[in-house]
Design a protein around this motif. Structure first.
Motif, PDB file in Angstrom:
ATOM      1  N   LYS A 125      18.455  40.523  46.871  1.00 16.14           N
ATOM      2  CA  LYS A 125      16.989  40.556  46.936  1.00 16.14           C
ATOM      3  C   LYS A 125      16.366  40.926  45.583  1.00 16.14           C
ATOM      4  O   LYS A 125      15.496  40.218  45.073  1.00 16.14           O
ATOM      5  CB  LYS A 125      16.529  41.558  48.006  1.00 16.14           C
ATOM      6  N   THR A 126      16.796  42.053  45.020  1.00 13.86           N
ATOM      7  CA  THR A 126      16.198  42.521  43.770  1.00 13.86           C
ATOM      8  C   THR A 126      16.501  41.559  42.628  1.00 13.86           C
ATOM      9  O   THR A 126      15.638  41.297  41.783  1.00 13.86           O
ATOM     10  CB  THR A 126      16.701  43.938  43.432  1.00 13.86           C
ATOM     11  N   THR A 127      17.697  41.009  42.596  1.00 14.83           N
ATOM     12  CA  THR A 127      18.038  40.027  41.555  1.00 14.83           C
ATOM     13  C   THR A 127      17.098  38.833  41.622  1.00 14.83           C
ATOM     14  O   THR A 127      16.603  38.338  40.594  1.00 14.83           O
ATOM     15  CB  THR A 127      19.495  39.551  41.714  1.00 14.83           C
ATOM     16  N   LEU A 128      16.810  38.380  42.837  1.00 13.76           N
ATOM     17  CA  LEU A 128      15.916  37.242  43.012  1.00 13.76           C
ATOM     18  C   LEU A 128      14.522  37.556  42.475  1.00 13.76           C
ATOM     19  O   LEU A 128      13.915  36.743  41.769  1.00 13.76           O
ATOM     20  CB  LEU A 128      15.846  36.866  44.495  1.00 13.76           C
ATOM     21  N   LEU A 129      14.019  38.746  42.766  1.00 20.97           N
ATOM     22  CA  LEU A 129      12.693  39.122  42.280  1.00 20.97           C
ATOM     23  C   LEU A 129      12.685  39.267  40.768  1.00 20.97           C
ATOM     24  O   LEU A 129      11.702  38.916  40.096  1.00 20.97           O
ATOM     25  CB  LEU A 129      12.239  40.428  42.938  1.00 20.97           C
ATOM     26  N   ASP A 153      -1.189  37.176  35.664  1.00 22.46           N
ATOM     27  CA  ASP A 153      -1.722  37.064  37.021  1.00 22.46           C
ATOM     28  C   ASP A 153      -0.707  37.521  38.070  1.00 22.46           C
ATOM     29  O   ASP A 153      -0.809  37.159  39.231  1.00 22.46           O
ATOM     30  CB  ASP A 153      -2.132  35.611  37.292  1.00 22.46           C
ATOM     31  N   ILE A 154       0.286  38.301  37.641  1.00 21.30           N
ATOM     32  CA  ILE A 154       1.316  38.820  38.547  1.00 21.30           C
ATOM     33  C   ILE A 154       1.340  40.342  38.462  1.00 21.30           C
ATOM     34  O   ILE A 154       1.323  40.914  37.373  1.00 21.30           O
ATOM     35  CB  ILE A 154       2.719  38.288  38.179  1.00 21.30           C
ATOM     36  N   GLY A 155       1.357  40.986  39.609  1.00 21.04           N
ATOM     37  CA  GLY A 155       1.572  42.426  39.665  1.00 21.04           C
ATOM     38  C   GLY A 155       2.906  42.692  40.319  1.00 21.04           C
ATOM     39  O   GLY A 155       3.272  42.004  41.280  1.00 21.04           O
ATOM     40  N   ALA A 156       3.664  43.665  39.802  1.00 23.37           N
ATOM     41  CA  ALA A 156       5.020  43.862  40.321  1.00 23.37           C
ATOM     42  C   ALA A 156       5.384  45.335  40.432  1.00 23.37           C
ATOM     43  O   ALA A 156       4.987  46.156  39.603  1.00 23.37           O
ATOM     44  CB  ALA A 156       6.036  43.148  39.430  1.00 23.37           C
ATOM     45  N   LEU A 157       6.138  45.636  41.474  1.00 22.88           N
ATOM     46  CA  LEU A 157       6.759  46.947  41.664  1.00 22.88           C
ATOM     47  C   LEU A 157       8.222  46.674  41.994  1.00 22.88           C
ATOM     48  O   LEU A 157       8.545  46.239  43.093  1.00 22.88           O
ATOM     49  CB  LEU A 157       6.087  47.716  42.801  1.00 22.88           C
ATOM     50  N   ILE A 158       9.097  46.881  41.013  1.00 28.77           N
ATOM     51  CA  ILE A 158      10.519  46.596  41.181  1.00 28.77           C
ATOM     52  C   ILE A 158      11.282  47.919  41.173  1.00 28.77           C
ATOM     53  O   ILE A 158      11.205  48.687  40.215  1.00 28.77           O
ATOM     54  CB  ILE A 158      11.053  45.679  40.062  1.00 28.77           C
ATOM     55  N   GLU A 159      12.020  48.157  42.265  1.00 29.15           N
ATOM     56  CA  GLU A 159      12.762  49.396  42.460  1.00 29.15           C
ATOM     57  C   GLU A 159      11.809  50.585  42.335  1.00 29.15           C
ATOM     58  O   GLU A 159      10.646  50.485  42.672  1.00 29.15           O
ATOM     59  CB  GLU A 159      13.953  49.452  41.486  1.00 29.15           C
ATOM     60  N   SER A 160      12.255  51.717  41.831  1.00 25.93           N
ATOM     61  CA  SER A 160      11.406  52.917  41.788  1.00 25.93           C
ATOM     62  C   SER A 160      10.437  52.837  40.619  1.00 25.93           C
ATOM     63  O   SER A 160      10.841  52.537  39.489  1.00 25.93           O
ATOM     64  CB  SER A 160      12.266  54.170  41.648  1.00 25.93           C
ATOM     65  N   PRO A 178       8.647  48.264  49.124  1.00 26.99           N
ATOM     66  CA  PRO A 178       7.436  49.079  48.950  1.00 26.99           C
ATOM     67  C   PRO A 178       7.346  50.283  49.880  1.00 26.99           C
ATOM     68  O   PRO A 178       6.605  51.225  49.588  1.00 26.99           O
ATOM     69  CB  PRO A 178       6.296  48.088  49.225  1.00 26.99           C
ATOM     70  N   THR A 179       8.073  50.272  51.008  1.00 21.29           N
ATOM     71  CA  THR A 179       8.017  51.422  51.928  1.00 21.29           C
ATOM     72  C   THR A 179       9.177  52.383  51.713  1.00 21.29           C
ATOM     73  O   THR A 179       9.373  53.299  52.506  1.00 21.29           O
ATOM     74  CB  THR A 179       8.022  50.943  53.397  1.00 21.29           C
ATOM     75  N   ASN A 180       9.929  52.200  50.648  1.00 11.92           N
ATOM     76  CA  ASN A 180      11.094  53.044  50.380  1.00 11.92           C
ATOM     77  C   ASN A 180      10.697  54.522  50.281  1.00 11.92           C
ATOM     78  O   ASN A 180       9.838  54.895  49.492  1.00 11.92           O
ATOM     79  CB  ASN A 180      11.766  52.605  49.073  1.00 11.92           C
ATOM     80  N   GLY A 181      11.336  55.356  51.105  1.00  8.48           N
ATOM     81  CA  GLY A 181      11.112  56.795  51.046  1.00  8.48           C
ATOM     82  C   GLY A 181       9.868  57.292  51.752  1.00  8.48           C
ATOM     83  O   GLY A 181       9.587  58.494  51.717  1.00  8.48           O
ATOM     84  N   LEU A 182       9.117  56.404  52.385  1.00  7.29           N
ATOM     85  CA  LEU A 182       7.889  56.825  53.045  1.00  7.29           C
ATOM     86  C   LEU A 182       8.177  57.347  54.449  1.00  7.29           C
ATOM     87  O   LEU A 182       9.084  56.870  55.129  1.00  7.29           O
ATOM     88  CB  LEU A 182       6.901  55.664  53.140  1.00  7.29           C
ATOM     89  N   LEU A 207       7.498  40.332  49.153  1.00 10.66           N
ATOM     90  CA  LEU A 207       8.117  41.651  49.205  1.00 10.66           C
ATOM     91  C   LEU A 207       9.541  41.568  49.723  1.00 10.66           C
ATOM     92  O   LEU A 207       9.880  40.706  50.518  1.00 10.66           O
ATOM     93  CB  LEU A 207       7.289  42.621  50.055  1.00 10.66           C
ATOM     94  N   SER A 208      10.373  42.482  49.240  1.00  9.71           N
ATOM     95  CA  SER A 208      11.744  42.571  49.740  1.00  9.71           C
ATOM     96  C   SER A 208      11.873  43.822  50.579  1.00  9.71           C
ATOM     97  O   SER A 208      11.157  44.809  50.369  1.00  9.71           O
ATOM     98  CB  SER A 208      12.736  42.631  48.580  1.00  9.71           C
TER      99      SER A 208
END
Length: 322
Positions: A59-63, A92-99, A172-176, A199-200
């Motif tokens: 998943k993360t590799t793909l992103l 025009d891209i916003g990203a949150l990858i891993e922590s 995005p919900t990791n640790g919540l 999202l992954s």
């Protein structure tokens, strides 16, 4: 309408429905490890599109490939109509990858100001994204004092700077906690009104509640790609619950038939019933067999599969072919 107007209208329509993300036969290996294997998919504008799979599925590799952080070994990749890492597309891209990574001794607001300034964005952007993720009250506290959930929301705020048309969110919900997960689900659905969200996640229940469409990866391969509802209905068999009296007789009837012998009696003393898997066409025969045996059939109810059940069925089938 003139011919030139018809051509122009056709071009506008094609642009309007052009995929936001396109991958065709994309492959990536790290040494002997095949992280992504021949992935083909397309993400339409306005969707919340989930990349689903267990840890290590790719998943993360793909992103990272989509963002140009990792170069694919083979295949075609287009993001917003351009190659990965194209400066025009990245704006025009916003990203949150891993922590998300922030300067811990600075406040959330200052961290965002630094990021906004680096991108040439006005200071008003900081206040806008803080409002969206509901961090205004904590914006002037040092990030080192933030909970994991607050850091995740600050990461989403950073991804929202510049009002991107494509958001790429890795877990995005990791640790919540449950309340934080619910808030993030609501936020993602709200964001999908103005952006496409990719999202992954490995949290199947979360994906089921928020995504319009999903791709299921297993060991780097696509094992399914469809709407959530279609994946849930993919299996030829269905699960039903049967209420009847006397229940002992009903259980004996079902277990004596090869197609229904897998029936399980619930342990719920207040609502005892039987549950089993069968083809939908077999339901009338099942009811007839119960009635002929003297069972008073009170209810036969179809039970919806969870995405978790569909996922495990898909990945188990994929794994058996290895």
């Amino acid at each position: 309408m003139t011919i030139s107007q018809e051509v122009a209208s056709g071009i506008e329509s094609a642009v309007a429905v052009a995929p936001v993300v396109e991958l065709e036969d994309v492959t990536k290996a790290f040494g002997t490890v095949q992280a992504v294997r021949g992935v083909t998919l397309s993400v339409a504008p306005g969707q919340v599109y989930g990349v689903l799979g267990p840890n290590g599925a790719g998943k993360t590799t793909l992103l990272r490939i989509l963002l140009g952080l990792v170069r694919s070994d083979r295949g075609r990749v287009r993001v917003l109509g351009r190659a990965p890492a194209d400066p025009v597309a990245l704006r025009d891209i916003g990203a949150l990858i891993e922590s998300p990574a922030f300067v811990p001794h600075l406040s959330g607001r200052v961290n965002l100001r630094v990021l906004a300034r680096a991108r040439g964005l006005p200071a008003t952007e900081v206040g806008r994204v803080l409002r969206i993720v509901d961090l205004e009250n904590a914006a002037d506290r040092r990030v080192t004092g933030y909970s994991l959930g607050m850091r995740q929301r600050l990461g989403v705020a950073a991804a929202l700077l510049g009002d991107p048309s494509l958001l790429i969110l890795d877990e995005p919900t990791n640790g919540l906690d449950p309340e934080g997960m619910a808030a993030m689900r609501t936020l993602i659905r709200d964001l999908s009104r103005v952006s496409t969200v990719l999202l992954s996640s490995h949290l199947l229940g979360e994906v089921q509640q928020v995504c319009d469409r999903v791709v299921v990866l297993d060991r780097g391969r696509v094992v399914a790609e469809d709407s959530v509802s279609a994946l849930l209905a993919q299996s030829g068999s269905m699960r039903v619950a049967v209420w009847g009296r006397p229940l002992d007789v009903a259980e004996t009837v079902l277990k004596s038939h090869p197609a229904w012998s897998g029936a399980i009696r619930t342990e719920d003393a207040e609502d005892p019933h039987l549950r089993l898997e069968l083809d939908q066409d077999d339901i009338p025969a099942l009811v007839r067999a119960l009635v002929e045996a003297g069972v008073d059939v009170q209810e036969v109810r179809r039970e919806h599969r969870s995405l978790e059940e569909a996922f495990f069925a898909l990945t188990t089938d994929a794994g058996s072919g290895e």
